[in-house]
Enzyme design. Structure first.
Site, PDB file in Angstrom:
ATOM      1  N   ARG A 275      -7.294  -8.660  -9.421  1.00  0.00           N
ATOM      2  CA  ARG A 275      -7.959  -9.939  -9.692  1.00  0.00           C
ATOM      3  C   ARG A 275      -9.296  -9.686 -10.375  1.00  0.00           C
ATOM      4  O   ARG A 275      -9.750  -8.545 -10.461  1.00  0.00           O
ATOM      5  CB  ARG A 275      -8.231 -10.656  -8.371  1.00  0.00           C
ATOM      6  CG  ARG A 275      -9.118  -9.830  -7.462  1.00  0.00           C
ATOM      7  CD  ARG A 275      -9.558 -10.531  -6.199  1.00  0.00           C
ATOM      8  NE  ARG A 275     -10.518  -9.734  -5.464  1.00  0.00           N
ATOM      9  CZ  ARG A 275     -10.215  -8.778  -4.593  1.00  0.00           C
ATOM     10  NH1 ARG A 275      -8.947  -8.504  -4.331  1.00  0.00           N
ATOM     11  NH2 ARG A 275     -11.154  -8.088  -3.975  1.00  0.00           N
TER      12      ARG A 275
ATOM     13  N   LYS B 102       0.811  -1.225   0.000  1.00  0.00           N
ATOM     14  CA  LYS B 102       0.000   0.000   0.000  1.00  0.00           C
ATOM     15  C   LYS B 102       0.843   1.272   0.000  1.00  0.00           C
ATOM     16  O   LYS B 102       0.528   2.234  -0.698  1.00  0.00           O
ATOM     17  CB  LYS B 102      -0.940   0.022   1.205  1.00  0.00           C
ATOM     18  CG  LYS B 102      -1.928  -1.126   1.250  1.00  0.00           C
ATOM     19  CD  LYS B 102      -2.988  -0.984   0.193  1.00  0.00           C
ATOM     20  CE  LYS B 102      -3.725  -2.268  -0.076  1.00  0.00           C
ATOM     21  NZ  LYS B 102      -2.973  -3.422  -0.513  1.00  0.00           N
TER      22      LYS B 102
END
Ligand code: MV4
Length: 504
Positions: A292, A116
């Site tokens: 994804r 992150k």
């Protein structure tokens, strides 16, 4: 094109991917654990290979066994679905090394977006607005205090390796900061094996709006507009829709361009999602990239007409992207409700067990992505998602009505599910008005279970009577579901009509 695709997943998403392969004429191999010997996803594949014992670590998360299964089956590509190994850059790299094509982003992009703090640094450099906060991992508590004071409370402590809310803590005043950081570190360490946390300004009651992106291996990229995913409970999404009631054409355009900028900066390939937080003043901030195929991808498919799994497979095979941004349109409105094996009336406790009876809705404009069957036992080992009910209609109001109607005609006996809860959310005036935000369920539905206590007991009694009545090996007292439904109105009226031979 690929000779054979191994689908490294289970449940509804394995079924979804296997069906796309079948349409494309690509042979498939499914994998399964000992708990999934009878699972419906096996029947959607040409062959199936046992991975190992039920726990995910011994089966769907076991890289060696997964790669060995692919080798044994002669597969040359792996589709990871969502969850399990889907965002694991070690697995993607491992596949690349074994001559298996990982149907997902390249391992470098996966690695970048999984970190992150690194992702925030990259996006800021690319000129993307990020949530105000720390740009690197703090070394001292003093550094944290200074940063939090500068940002102004409330702040939020986040795990750098995190995502999905794990290791995340909201801090409303300086007094609680140190404890939150300590707790966040411990949680991050045990969840991700990395205790790095950092601080951001807390955006209050934001909307969660994400953009679907498709990229090929040749630098071409398009976005397929947004999904609004604000109806969540403890970071588990329950309802998603597109278009978002919060966007107009101008904001959509700016957010879409930003999403493309994010993915270009990450060197992203294949399908992925850029998440944003949108605040009350219509400011949006980059949150994270989901590397994804997402659970909620069907709503995008219904409004754009694009088969995302097919596009993933084509992109992974090296085909150039044939879609052009200016040709893409959002047509009508789509909403998805997630059916979990959970007791929504009791704090969403998992509800595993045998599915004794199943009646699925067949309405116009309805799509059901399901991984279950009557007589099948829901295992306790995995994510409790059973199916997704997705509707398309000309506009949002019609889509809400259609979803409510389809939910009313969806009957699952034997376990508790979120079907009734979803119907109540869809019927809520604030939802109908499009006033959704990430605090919506906490604000309007936190006492749903208490109101529903008697209802649950009544439903259990009805379910038992209905099942006994139709089971030839039942007690023989013949309490047919039709007669039960005749005495007691909804929710079994649909089941009763159906049993009487009148399709509802
Ligand atoms: C936030 C936030 C408010 N301010 N960050 C939750 C999961 C993780 N992906 C990020 N999350 C949030 N980050 C700042 N600076 C609020 C959330 C959040 C949230 C985000 C998306 C969807 C649902 C959510 C529910 C609660 C909190």
């Amino acid at each position: 094109m690929f000779k054979k695709i191994l689908v490294a997943n289970r449940g509804e998403i394995a079924v979804r991917v296997l069906r796309a392969c079948r349409e494309m004429g690509i042979p498939t191999v499914a994998v399964y654990s000992e708990a999934d010997r009878m699972s419906p996803h096996l029947r959607a594949a040409d062959e199936a290979i046992l991975l190992g014992p039920a726990p995910a670590a011994d089966s769907y998360l076991h890289m060696d066994r997964m790669v060995e299964a692919a080798r044994q089956a002669g597969a040359d590509a792996v589709h990871p679905g969502y969850g399990f190994l889907s965002e694991n850059s070690d697995f993607a790299r491992r596949c690349e090394g074994e001559g298996l094509v990982f149907i997902g982003p390249n391992s470098r992009a996966l690695e970048l977006v999984g970190d992150k703090v690194r992702a925030r640094q990259t996006m800021e450099k690319a000129g993307v607005s990020i949530i105000p906060g720390m740009k690197s991992i703090p070394r001292t508590m003093e550094e944290c205090r200074q940063a939090a004071q500068g940002l102004g409370y409330p702040v939020i402590v986040k795990a750098s390796a995190g995502g999905g809310g794990k290791g995340m803590r909201v801090v409303s005043e300086e007094e609680g900061l140190e404890a939150a950081i300590e707790a966040g570190r411990r949680e991050a360490k045990s969840a991700f094996g990395d205790e790095s946390v950092y601080i951001e300004k807390c955006i209050e009651e934001p909307r969660h709006v994400e953009f679907q992106v498709l990229a090929d291996n040749h630098g071409r990229m398009v976005h397929l507009f947004e999904r609004e995913c604000s109806i969540q409970r403890r970071h588990q999404k329950l309802i998603e829709e597109t278009p978002s009631p919060a966007l107009d054409a101008e904001l959509r355009d700016r957010m879409g361009s930003t999403a493309l900028k994010v993915m270009a900066a990450a060197g992203y390939t294949n399908a992925g999602t850029v998440e944003f937080l949108l605040d009350k003043d219509r400011r949006f901030y980059f949150l994270e990239v989901n590397a994804r195929l997402q659970v909620e991808h069907p709503v995008t498919e219904l409004v754009t007409g694009i088969d995302l799994v097919r596009r993933q497979i084509l992109a992974a095979a090296g085909e150039p992207l044939t879609l052009r941004q200016e040709d893409l349109r959002q047509r009508g409105h789509a909403i998805e409700g997630r059916i979990y094996a959970e007791d929504a009336g009791r704090g969403f406790l998992p509800s595993a067990g045998k599915i004794l009876f199943l009646k699925e809705p067949h309405h116009p404009g309805v799509r059901l992505d399901s991984g279950i069957a009557a007589g099948w036992e829901v295992p306790v080992y995995y994510d409790p998602i059973l199916a997704k009910l997705i509707v398309w209609a000309e506009d949002r109001e019609l889509a809400c009505r259609r979803l409510a109607a389809a939910l009313s005609d969806y009957v699952i006996l034997g376990i508790q599910t979120t079907i009734e809860f979803l119907r109540d959310v869809i019927g809520h005036p604030e939802f109908r008005a499009g006033r959704t935000h990430t605090g919506f369920l906490g604000r309007h539905f936190s006492d749903w279970g208490e109101q529903r206590g008697d209802e649950t007991a009544r439903r259990l009694a009805l379910a038992a009577a209905a099942f006994d009545g139709m089971n030839p090996a039942g007690s023989g007292r013949r309490a047919s579901p039709a007669s039960v439904a005749a005495r007691r109105p909804s929710p079994w009226d649909s089941l009763g009509r159906w049993r009487m031979g009148e399709p509802s």
